[in-house]
Design a protein around this motif. Structure first.
Motif, PDB file in Angstrom:
ATOM      1  N   GLU A 218      52.320  46.062  45.060  1.00  0.00           N
ATOM      2  CA  GLU A 218      51.979  45.987  43.734  1.00  0.00           C
ATOM      3  C   GLU A 218      53.055  47.237  42.988  1.00  0.00           C
ATOM      4  N   ARG A 228      51.548  42.426  40.850  1.00  0.00           N
ATOM      5  CA  ARG A 228      51.776  42.047  42.223  1.00  0.00           C
ATOM      6  C   ARG A 228      53.004  40.980  42.572  1.00  0.00           C
ATOM      7  N   THR A 253      52.153  37.543  40.497  1.00  0.00           N
ATOM      8  CA  THR A 253      50.843  37.776  39.739  1.00  0.00           C
ATOM      9  C   THR A 253      50.041  36.320  39.799  1.00  0.00           C
TER      10      THR A 253
END
Length: 675
Positions: A218, A228, A253
């Motif tokens: 992250e 992410r 993400t």
């Protein structure tokens, strides 16, 4: 909705003629897309065709019961070669077992075979919807792959872990100025500490290889948001001595969110399968509890504030709430939703369409008021279908705005289908139990009530033979007439015990007048009081109700020992009173029930003692010689078949008063009548 040039369907069914007919109807039913249907009678042949990657098929529709391989086994084998191909199980075997197994293996949808051609329109619509969803998902995946390369950020680090350079994608992804990033340590944007990153870089460079390390991590944007990413780092040597690490960052993400969504859907699928198993195994007297348990589990998983089951009354064009679950403090759903309140809502359900609110451009302004939808809230409703007609709806309501993804909607729809199957089973079992009870009652009549007049006939016929006195045969004829009346009433009761036929709006006053004309009332008089209005009913059977109530009043109310006026004229040439003379002084009154729907029929005869009122509707109960005892039992049977109720009480003038309270039809899942 936009499709490719046509939808290619492979229909698998071992019955050749049926396959041809289904293909013909399917190709006619979809008007906004070309539907080309190819039929195969052997599922193994279908598997061979589908194993060929060059064969283009958009959807498979398969029967369940086929030689050597059933539909679920066929689907299990198909998923090995075509894991994402839409598959619809189309079968006449409509059990919860089959539904559960099909969805567990990976069926897209399930449609039960029935009679009539309406089923093909439903099947065609399900095919079009399944293909539409699959094509949308395939398009999304292709775009994801194409954009992945374009949206990968590239950076270069020195051996200490400081940025030497970053590309434009990196700058756009994290929002930093390039000058602010170059020269800073990678820990500025990473969740890992500086010492840990330096340790990893030293190990990477010291190994002396050129292997690329790939890992998930992250990173922080300039606004502090965590993203992410999938990261890669590869050691490189420039100009023979300068050590650098070239890396990439790809924002995953959304993919991570999708994985979470997929895991959530798998849990939802397990929940639907568990509920189907629970409902399938429930005894009739347990179903109401199991339905509430299902609503609670579905509601809690979906994160909504209320979940309810409604039954549908086609005559009243209204949904009636039968089961409900709510979170603590949540407002209950409306008891009823009528066409007058929310016509668009019921119209969508009657077309077997799911309803999502808010749904851009599809929900009229009246939705929140008509459905008691909270301000800013959202609703999801599923039609519950039985015998190709709307039987009810499953409704989920959230106090907060939310999206309803298509895959979740599909799984929740499966829960609605399972509920519909279960509640229909409940209705059938209750109906079978009632039929068995009637059979036992009829057997009692045959063995007891018919035996007495048979003995009378036999006895007087023997006397006539022995004595030669044919007058005994008159008494035998009386016994035969008694038997005939009993047989007719038993047959009438058997017919009236069935479900009502087609209903329509009926004028009650007209029904009463026709019934009065059809009954031998002697000198009795009829009084209509007030406005009787109309009711939705089977006109012929409602007339039978009023006829039997009037006949009961005349036969029982006319036997009163009340004193007659001094100027009363006795009938008969000899001056003797005839049996029907009392009816000259009997008045039968019919009027509306105050403060509720329905009507009453009362007389001014001697009435019914309170201790006998509880048994007047029992089969065979009579207080008059020659009566069959089935007239009022037939009344109760017809009234209950309409979903109404009937009760007996004391009339205004002391006679018998029968009150028929009308209400919407009893539905397939009325918990009070089933349990």
């Amino acid at each position: 909705m936009t499709f490719r040039e046509e939808i290619s369907v492979l229909y698998v069914d071992d019955e050749t003629e049926l396959s041809s007919m289904v293909a013909t109807y399917l190709e006619r039913e979809v008007g906004d897309a070309g539907l080309a249907v190819e039929t195969v009678t052997d599922p193994r042949e279908a598997l061979d065709r589908l194993a060929d990657a060059e064969v283009t098929v958009d959807c498979v529709v398969s029967d369940y019961e086929m030689p050597d391989m059933n539909g679920v086994e066929f689907l299990r084998a198909l998923r090995r070669v075509r894991p994402n191909l839409p598959f619809i199980l189309y079968t006449g075997r409509g059990s919860e077992d089959v539904v559960r197994d099909a969805f567990r293996v990976g069926a897209t949808d399930y449609v039960q075979k029935s009679t009539g051609t309406d089923q093909y329109a439903v099947l065609a619509k399900r095919v079009a919807n399944a293909v539409s969803r699959n094509r949308a998902e395939e398009t999304t995946e292709r775009y994801d792959s194409a954009f992945e390369a374009l949206e990968t950020a590239v950076y270069v680090l020195d051996r200490s872990g400081r940025f030497v350079s970053v590309d434009d994608v990196f700058v756009d992804l994290l929002g930093y100025d390039r000058d602010a990033v170059v020269g800073s340590h990678v820990s500025t944007v990473s969740v890992d500490e500086e010492d840990r990153i330096r340790e990893k870089l030293d190990r990477l460079f010291d190994e002396g290889g050129s292997e690329t390390a790939r890992f998930e991590t992250e990173v922080y944007t300039v606004d502090g948001e965590r993203i992410r990413c999938v990261a890669t780092v590869s050691p490189r040597v420039f100009d023979g001595s300068v050590h650098r690490a070239v890396g990439t960052l790809h924002d995953v993400t959304e993919q991570h969110r999708r994985r979470e969504v997929e895991r959530s859907r798998e849990r939802l699928k397990d929940l639907v399968l568990d509920t189907s198993t629970t409902l399938m195994s429930a005894e009739v007297d347990e179903i109401a509890t199991k339905v509430h348990w299902t609503l609670q589990n579905v509601g809690e998983f979906a994160g909504v504030d209320a979940a309810a089951v409604y039954s549908y009354d086609a005559d009243a064009e209204a949904l009636q709430k039968t089961h409900e679950w709510t979170t603590d403090g949540a407002s209950p759903r409306p008891t009823a939703v009528t066409s007058g309140d929310c016509e668009w809502f019921l119209d969508r359900l009657c077309r077997f369409e799911n309803v999502r609110a808010p749904d851009a451009g599809a929900v009229p302004p009246c939705a929140a008021d008509s459905l008691s939808l909270p301000d800013g809230g959202s609703l999801l409703a599923f039609p519950m279908v039985s015998n190709w007609s709307l039987a009810g709806a499953l409704v989920l309501v959230s106090n907060d705005p939310r999206r309803w993804p298509n895959k979740e909607v599909s799984l929740f729809g499966t829960a609605a289908d399972v509920l519909s199957h279960t509640l229909e089973r409940k209705r059938r079992e209750r109906q079978l139990r009632q039929q068995n009870e009637r059979l036992e009652e009829f057997a009692s009549v045959v063995s007891h009530d018919l035996r007495n007049p048979m003995n009378v006939v036999e006895g007087f016929v023997d006397l006539a033979r022995e004595t030669g006195d044919v007058s005994h045969l008159d008494r035998a004829v009386d016994g035969l007439e008694r038997m005939n009346a009993l047989v007719n009433d038993v047959l009438e009761l058997a017919r009236q015990g069935r479900t009502v036929g087609e209903t329509s709006t009926v004028d009650l006053a007209g029904v009463v007048e026709r019934a009065w004309d059809a009954v031998e009332t002697g000198g009795a008089t009829l009084e209509l009081v007030g406005d009787l209005g109309t009711v939705s009913a089977d006109a012929g059977r409602l007339t039978q109700v009023v006829e039997n109530l009037v006949r009961n009043s005349v036969e029982h109310g006319s036997t009163s020992s009340r004193a007659k006026p001094d100027d009363a004229v006795e009938h008969g040439s000899t001056g003797a009173r005839t049996e029907s003379d009392d009816s000259l002084f009997l008045t039968v009154t019919v009027g509306p029930l105050p403060n509720r729907g329905g009507f009453y029929v009362e007389d001014d005869g001697p009435g019914i003692p309170p201790e006998e009122r509880a048994s007047v509707f029992e089969q065979g109960h009579t207080t008059t010689e020659g009566g069959s005892g089935f007239g009022l039992s037939i009344v109760e049977s017809i009234v209950e078949a309409h979903g109404w109720s009937v009760a007996v009480t004391e009339g205004t003038a002391g006679g018998a008063r029968f009150e028929v309270t009308t209400a919407p039809h009893a539905q397939a899942f009325d918990p009070t009548r089933a349990d």
